[in-house]
Design a protein around this motif. Structure first.
Motif, mmCIF file in Angstrom:
data_model
loop_
_atom_site.group_PDB
_atom_site.id
_atom_site.type_symbol
_atom_site.label_atom_id
_atom_site.label_comp_id
_atom_site.label_asym_id
_atom_site.label_seq_id
_atom_site.Cartn_x
_atom_site.Cartn_y
_atom_site.Cartn_z
ATOM 1 N N SER A 192 -1.021 6.050 2.724
ATOM 2 C CA SER A 192 -0.980 6.371 4.117
ATOM 3 C C SER A 192 -1.183 4.844 4.943
ATOM 4 C CB SER A 192 -1.454 7.525 4.768
ATOM 5 O OG SER A 192 -1.475 7.471 6.218
ATOM 6 N N VAL A 193 -0.527 4.282 5.573
ATOM 7 C CA VAL A 193 -0.851 3.236 6.448
ATOM 8 C C VAL A 193 -0.938 3.308 7.831
ATOM 9 C CG1 VAL A 193 0.035 0.686 6.757
ATOM 10 C CG2 VAL A 193 0.057 1.723 4.663
ATOM 11 N N PHE A 218 0.780 -1.165 0.086
ATOM 12 C CA PHE A 218 0.069 0.041 0.178
ATOM 13 C C PHE A 218 0.891 1.175 -0.092
ATOM 14 C CE2 PHE A 218 -2.773 -3.077 2.016
ATOM 15 C CZ PHE A 218 -4.001 -3.049 0.942
ATOM 16 N N ARG A 219 1.832 1.306 0.694
ATOM 17 C CA ARG A 219 2.739 2.448 0.673
ATOM 18 C C ARG A 219 3.617 2.730 -0.430
ATOM 19 N NH1 ARG A 219 4.366 0.145 6.121
ATOM 20 N NH2 ARG A 219 3.417 1.621 7.733
ATOM 21 N N GLU A 220 3.889 1.700 -1.159
ATOM 22 C CA GLU A 220 4.387 1.867 -2.291
ATOM 23 C C GLU A 220 3.730 2.699 -3.428
ATOM 24 O OE1 GLU A 220 6.999 -1.400 -4.004
ATOM 25 O OE2 GLU A 220 7.652 -2.018 -1.920
ATOM 26 N N GLN A 232 -20.065 1.116 6.873
ATOM 27 C CA GLN A 232 -21.409 2.055 5.802
ATOM 28 C C GLN A 232 -21.220 3.498 6.097
ATOM 29 O OE1 GLN A 232 -25.088 0.156 5.613
ATOM 30 N NE2 GLN A 232 -25.492 0.825 3.528
ATOM 31 N N SER A 233 -21.488 3.571 7.715
ATOM 32 C CA SER A 233 -21.760 5.052 7.875
ATOM 33 C C SER A 233 -20.310 6.084 7.796
ATOM 34 C CB SER A 233 -22.133 5.164 9.350
ATOM 35 O OG SER A 233 -20.948 4.819 10.427
ATOM 36 N N LYS A 234 -19.151 5.347 7.707
ATOM 37 C CA LYS A 234 -18.118 5.908 7.598
ATOM 38 C C LYS A 234 -17.382 6.045 6.070
ATOM 39 C CE LYS A 234 -15.569 7.563 10.148
ATOM 40 N NZ LYS A 234 -15.041 9.021 10.424
ATOM 41 N N ARG A 235 -18.363 5.276 5.350
ATOM 42 C CA ARG A 235 -17.966 5.091 3.819
ATOM 43 C C ARG A 235 -16.453 4.566 3.813
ATOM 44 N NH1 ARG A 235 -19.360 10.420 3.656
ATOM 45 N NH2 ARG A 235 -17.436 11.005 2.293
ATOM 46 N N HIS A 236 -16.106 3.730 4.587
ATOM 47 C CA HIS A 236 -14.962 2.826 4.487
ATOM 48 C C HIS A 236 -15.083 1.813 3.535
ATOM 49 C CE1 HIS A 236 -13.569 4.910 7.718
ATOM 50 N NE2 HIS A 236 -13.901 4.511 8.577
ATOM 51 N N LEU A 237 -13.927 1.252 2.897
ATOM 52 C CA LEU A 237 -14.070 0.228 2.010
ATOM 53 C C LEU A 237 -13.159 -1.057 2.774
ATOM 54 C CD1 LEU A 237 -14.385 -0.880 -0.649
ATOM 55 C CD2 LEU A 237 -12.039 0.154 -1.586
ATOM 56 N N VAL A 252 -9.715 2.789 3.370
ATOM 57 C CA VAL A 252 -9.563 1.527 3.350
ATOM 58 C C VAL A 252 -9.270 0.602 4.233
ATOM 59 C CG1 VAL A 252 -8.457 -0.318 1.729
ATOM 60 C CG2 VAL A 252 -8.861 1.908 0.673
ATOM 61 N N VAL A 253 -9.926 -0.337 4.597
ATOM 62 C CA VAL A 253 -9.458 -0.858 5.939
ATOM 63 C C VAL A 253 -9.390 -2.728 5.626
ATOM 64 C CG1 VAL A 253 -10.525 -1.826 8.338
ATOM 65 C CG2 VAL A 253 -11.057 0.391 7.128
#
Length: 93
Positions: free
Chosen positions: A7-8, A1-3, A66-71, A38-39
């Motif tokens: 941000s991780v 992800f960092r590459e 869903q409430s936070k619109r996280h993926l 993204v989680v």
């Protein structure tokens, strides 16, 4: 992800004292994360703890995501190892 420039950050998962999932801490961290984050989540057989969320915790987590619109980005490497049942181990999907 960092590459790829992301941000991780790590969310709470394991409570050393209780020797089980710190669900309250996990929810607190995901509530504090920026909307649309993204989680990465383990589908089952959490590595390295082996401790999985209950079905009711998964439902609560789904509402929060869903409430936070996280993926949710699911790591399903151990699907089938937790219960021996591919369907049961994929409840979170």
């Amino acid at each position: 992800f960092r590459e790829v420039g992301m941000s991780v950050k790590y969310h709470k998962y394991w409570d050393k004292n209780a020797q089980w999932v710190d669900f309250a801490g996990m929810k607190e961290d995901l509530e504090a994360a920026p909307n649309g984050s993204v989680v990465v989540l383990h589908l089952c057989s959490h590595n390295p703890s082996g401790a999985d969320l209950t079905e009711s915790q998964w439902m609560e987590l789904a509402d929060l995501m869903q409430s936070k619109r996280h993926l949710a980005f699911f790591d399903a490497a151990y699907q089938g190892y937790a219960t021996g049942d591919l369907d049961a181990d994929s409840f979170s999907l």
